[in-house]
Design a protein around this motif. Structure first.
Motif, PDB file in Angstrom:
ATOM      1  N   PHE A  10     -38.939  15.388 -11.239  1.00 51.68           N
ATOM      2  CA  PHE A  10     -40.293  14.826 -11.358  1.00 51.68           C
ATOM      3  C   PHE A  10     -40.289  13.354 -10.920  1.00 51.68           C
ATOM      4  O   PHE A  10     -41.126  12.925 -10.116  1.00 51.68           O
ATOM      5  N   ILE A  11     -39.324  12.603 -11.457  1.00 52.47           N
ATOM      6  CA  ILE A  11     -39.263  11.171 -11.134  1.00 52.47           C
ATOM      7  C   ILE A  11     -38.931  10.984  -9.654  1.00 52.47           C
ATOM      8  O   ILE A  11     -39.579  10.190  -8.960  1.00 52.47           O
ATOM      9  N   LEU A  12     -37.958  11.759  -9.178  1.00 54.83           N
ATOM     10  CA  LEU A  12     -37.523  11.615  -7.786  1.00 54.83           C
ATOM     11  C   LEU A  12     -38.654  11.942  -6.806  1.00 54.83           C
ATOM     12  O   LEU A  12     -38.915  11.177  -5.861  1.00 54.83           O
ATOM     13  N   ILE A  13     -39.336  13.059  -7.034  1.00 54.06           N
ATOM     14  CA  ILE A  13     -40.422  13.469  -6.120  1.00 54.06           C
ATOM     15  C   ILE A  13     -41.544  12.427  -6.148  1.00 54.06           C
ATOM     16  O   ILE A  13     -42.086  12.048  -5.111  1.00 54.06           O
ATOM     17  N   SER A  14     -41.882  11.939  -7.347  1.00 52.16           N
ATOM     18  CA  SER A  14     -42.949  10.929  -7.462  1.00 52.16           C
ATOM     19  C   SER A  14     -42.589   9.687  -6.653  1.00 52.16           C
ATOM     20  O   SER A  14     -43.405   9.176  -5.876  1.00 52.16           O
ATOM     21  N   PHE A  21     -44.201   6.949 -13.951  1.00 51.71           N
ATOM     22  CA  PHE A  21     -44.205   7.611 -12.635  1.00 51.71           C
ATOM     23  C   PHE A  21     -45.412   8.528 -12.440  1.00 51.71           C
ATOM     24  O   PHE A  21     -45.666   8.983 -11.327  1.00 51.71           O
ATOM     25  N   ILE A  22     -46.137   8.801 -13.510  1.00 56.37           N
ATOM     26  CA  ILE A  22     -47.292   9.719 -13.405  1.00 56.37           C
ATOM     27  C   ILE A  22     -48.308   9.251 -12.355  1.00 56.37           C
ATOM     28  O   ILE A  22     -48.773  10.058 -11.549  1.00 56.37           O
ATOM     29  N   PRO A  23     -48.668   7.955 -12.311  1.00 58.37           N
ATOM     30  CA  PRO A  23     -49.725   7.570 -11.351  1.00 58.37           C
ATOM     31  C   PRO A  23     -49.298   7.594  -9.886  1.00 58.37           C
ATOM     32  O   PRO A  23     -50.159   7.538  -9.013  1.00 58.37           O
TER      33      PRO A  23
END
Lengths: 532, 237
Positions: A252-256, A161-163
């Motif tokens: 973090f995952i949800l916002i991404s 999910f970082i990118p």
């Protein structure tokens, strides 16, 4: 789903084709292909190695102040910044304004499928970037902090999910830049100016918000404080990965996903409108013939090459930013002195490096600024023009090399003056300070041509394929960097050796290489070009 | 003016595109080159203008060999390919000036010829725009003007009428005739057999890389129409 698979297969085939030396138009033997793959593997290995080294240095520094937990967040932010900067100028050609737009949109495929296929390409490229930077960082952190299983789970869960957010943000910025540039008659130049201004603005902003600190750990702390303020996902990431904060992990995952999905949704809704606006050209129909400026054929070729260079923001950004930074650093050197500049640039021991190996060390910027490595491929479908007009292949090669030198030599001259003034160099040292990078510049320009002749690609769909992702550009970059690294390694490994003697030998070897490359281009190079 | 002597060209993979082809285009001739798709027309044309290397034979332009004196040959030749891919970062006038520079066309003559042909093809008003903004037809017109401004002795065109509106196609035919009357030669490929029949002094028909008919238009077609002859030769041979 079937359509998406087909579109993706075509896209990745295109990317792999541009990296496949056997797919090039020139004759490619097994040895040449093997050499290419070896150098590509070597470059990947070097990238991972540098990520390891950088992570290890930062880990050492953070350990001293008991803040090792900051390492994954710092490296994640570095990856995001890198993805942001490299994606901004990929937007046109990948998401918007790609060459087969008309063909794709006439096919019985949903617009959203086209958009998803384009975004997937961007995602995959960035994911690979992230992989090379984050895995070494994660490994270093794991080895130093010996975290529990929670770290590994969170690290692997967050990784894909970082990118997402950097891609969405870069795409918005890239789209806005292209939309603004499309209002101008010379939209490529407008695009270049706006993009450059944006990058300069970011640099100026970070320059102004960074306090000058001499210690890596303090720099890391300051950077993380600033990052957490402007990019809250970094704090969430640190908490999720290093502090077993499951709420932060989920957030973090949800916002991404939310930000990326929102961007993809909006693009799908306005895809045709945005493409029409970006591809639009400002025209007039009242031109009257005016007196024309006449040039010699050689000058006309040179002007054509220069025009080609500045017509593409991608081309300029990929080869010219290093030179602009080089010139700015040279000017800053005069006003700030080498110690302070070394701290700002994050280059420890810069004074010693310049004093001992200045002429070779500054040539790294020259090695990063090769315009010729893709210049033959960039002829693309226009190759017929240069082959049917009465100009020799030699003058075509020279015009391409001349553009490279036009860009590099003024920067080298500014740098020579600055270094000579600050370090009180004598005439001999000053001459070396100019001559070595100048001879490097010729070497890089000629190497770029020679490599591009061996690995040409005229069938590109978007110019970014040959400017950034082509076999010729990667190879030239590796050759250039190795040619700079070799004498530096000798100077700093064998400290008893006279650095100036090594510099003289480098100058001699490079001069011989320049002459050999020139002769090669005028014989075998011309034959190869004629065979295209 | 153009002499193709026993030309052969084999592509990678062993495909023989042109086999032992010989023909001659004299000054004052409008020479039509026709054949089915993939017959070898574009390969022959590209070899004739020095864009493509070839394996056997030779090509002479005004008695100069394209192999030994390519620049001498190119100075006398203008070429328009089947797809007018021009430098999109140039304006129309910028591109014409670039061509004028590389062919060393004298300034006043350059301006006069650009004005003449751009007016004839109704492109003058658009010459200040970048080529990226041009339609296919406008690019074709620009390619035609760029070919004419250096007064070539030999004009080689691959499908020149594709993309042109009827008026421009008519203008181009007039220009082609004027050029030949002034002593130049024109060698062009086309699929429009009506145009070839009415415009060409000589015609060559190629199939599978080999010439199957060549000569004066009247002689090649005899009492039938060119279309009938073409279909008979390419289907029955």
């Amino acid at each position: 789903m079937r359509e998406l698979k087909i579109l993706l297969r075509v896209e990745f085939k295109h990317i792999l084709h541009s990296l496949n030396p056997k797919a090039s138009k020139g004759s490619t033997g097994k040895g040449k292909a093997a050499a290419f793959y070896a150098i590509i593997l070597f470059s990947f290995a070097m990238m991972i190695f540098y990520a390891f080294v950088y992570s290890a240095i930062m880990a050492d520094a953070f350990t001293q102040i008991n803040a090792l937990y900051l390492l994954p967040g710092l490296m994640m932010t570095a990856s995001c910044m890198m993805m942001l900067f490299t994606t901004i100028y990929k937007v046109k050609g990948t998401v918007f304004g790609f060459k087969d737009y008309d063909l794709l949109m006439s096919l019985p495929v949903k617009t959203s499928t086209v958009v998803i296929s384009r975004m997937t390409v961007l995602y995959t490229i960035n994911f690979l970037f992230c992989l090379f930077l984050m895995l070494p960082a994660g490994a270093v952190y794991a080895a130093r902090a010996l975290p529990g299983p929670g770290f590994y789970i969170a690290f692997l869960l967050t990784f894909p999910f970082i990118p997402l957010v950097p891609i969405a943000v870069a795409s918005v910025i890239g789209t806005v830049i292209h939309l603004a540039a499309a209002r101008f008659k010379h939209k490529n130049i407008a695009n270049l100016i706006i993009t450059m201004s944006f990058f300069m603005g970011i640099m100026f902003f970070s320059f102004n918000t960074t306090t000058f600190i001499n210690n890596a750990a303090d720099i890391g702390m300051t950077v993380m404080k600033a990052v957490n303020r402007y990019y809250p996902l970094a704090l969430m990431y640190t908490n999720a990965v290093c502090k077993n904060d499951y709420a932060a992990l989920a957030l973090f995952i949800l916002i991404s996903i939310l930000i990326f999905s929102l961007f993809a949704f909006l693009v799908s809704r306005r895809f045709k409108t945005l493409n029409t606006l970006i591809l639009a050209n400002r025209t007039a129909s009242d031109y009257k013939i005016k007196p024309l400026n006449v040039s010699s054929p050689a000058r006309a070729l040179y002007k054509r090459e220069l025009k080609r260079y500045f017509s593409s923001a991608n081309y300029v950004l990929n080869t010219g930013v290093g030179l602009i930074l080089f010139t700015m650093a040279s000017v800053a050197l005069v006003f700030m002195g080498s110690e302070k500049l070394g701290v700002v640039l994050g280059i420890p021991g810069m004074t010693e490096i310049i004093a001992k190996a200045g002429p070779v060390a500054v040539s790294v910027f020259v090695a990063l600024s090769c315009t010729t490595a893709c210049s033959i491929s960039l002829e693309g479908k226009h190759l017929w023009i240069i082959k049917s007009i009465p100009v020799s292949v030699k003058s075509v090669f020279l015009s391409k090399a001349a553009v490279n030198l036009t860009l590099v030599l003024p920067a080298v001259l500014v740098n020579t003056c600055a270094v000579a003034y600050v370090f009180r160099f004598d005439a001999g040292q000053t001459a070396l300070m100019f001559l070595v990078p100048a001879v490097y510049a010729v070497f890089i320009a000629l190497t770029g041509l020679a490599v591009n002749l061996q690995y040409p690609n005229f069938d590109w769909a978007t110019e970014i394929t040959v400017i950034k992702q082509s076999a010729a550009v990667l190879l030239t970059l590796v050759v250039g960097l190795l040619s700079v690294a070799a004498p530096l390694v000798v100077i700093f490994t064998f400290k008893t050796l006279d650095a100036r003697l090594v510099t003289y030998i480098t100058l001699l070897v490079l001069t011989i290489a320049d002459v050999s490359l020139y002769r090669y281009l005028l014989t075998k190079g011309v034959k190869t070009f004629n065979s295209f | 003016m153009l002499k193709i002597d026993k030309l052969s060209k084999t592509y990678k993979g062993g495909i023989k595109a042109v086999n032992n082809l010989t023909l001659q285009v004299d000054a004052g001739d409008i020479f039509g080159f026709i054949g089915p798709n993939g017959a070898g027309k574009t390969t022959t044309i590209k070899a004739a203008v020095g864009v493509l290397d070839f394996d056997e034979g030779d090509i002479f332009i005004n008695n100069l060999s394209i192999k030994t004196d390519p620049l001498g040959c190119k100075r006398m030749t203008a070429f328009i390919p089947d797809n007018p891919d021009l430098y999109e970062y140039f304006t129309g006038i910028g591109y014409l000036n670039f061509i004028g520079d590389v062919f060393a066309v004298e300034k006043t003559e350059r301006e006069r010829l650009i004005q003449k042909y751009a007016d004839a093809l109704e492109l003058t008003g658009n010459l200040g725009n970048t080529i990226a903004s041009y339609s296919h037809g406008m690019k074709q017109k620009l390619a035609i003007i760029s070919a004419l401004i250096h007064s070539p002795k030999l004009l080689v065109l691959d499908e020149p009428f594709v993309g042109l509106d009827p008026k421009s196609a008519h203008t181009l035919k007039i220009i082609m005739r004027e050029l030949c009357d002034a002593g130049s030669a024109i060698f062009f490929s086309t699929h429009v057999l009506d145009v070839a029949e009415k415009l060409c002094d000589k015609i060559a028909i190629i199939r599978d890389g080999e010439l199957i008919a060549c000569g004066d238009t009247e002689m090649v077609k005899g009492d039938a129409s060119l279309e009938e002859v073409f279909l008979e030769l390419t289907e029955n041979a």
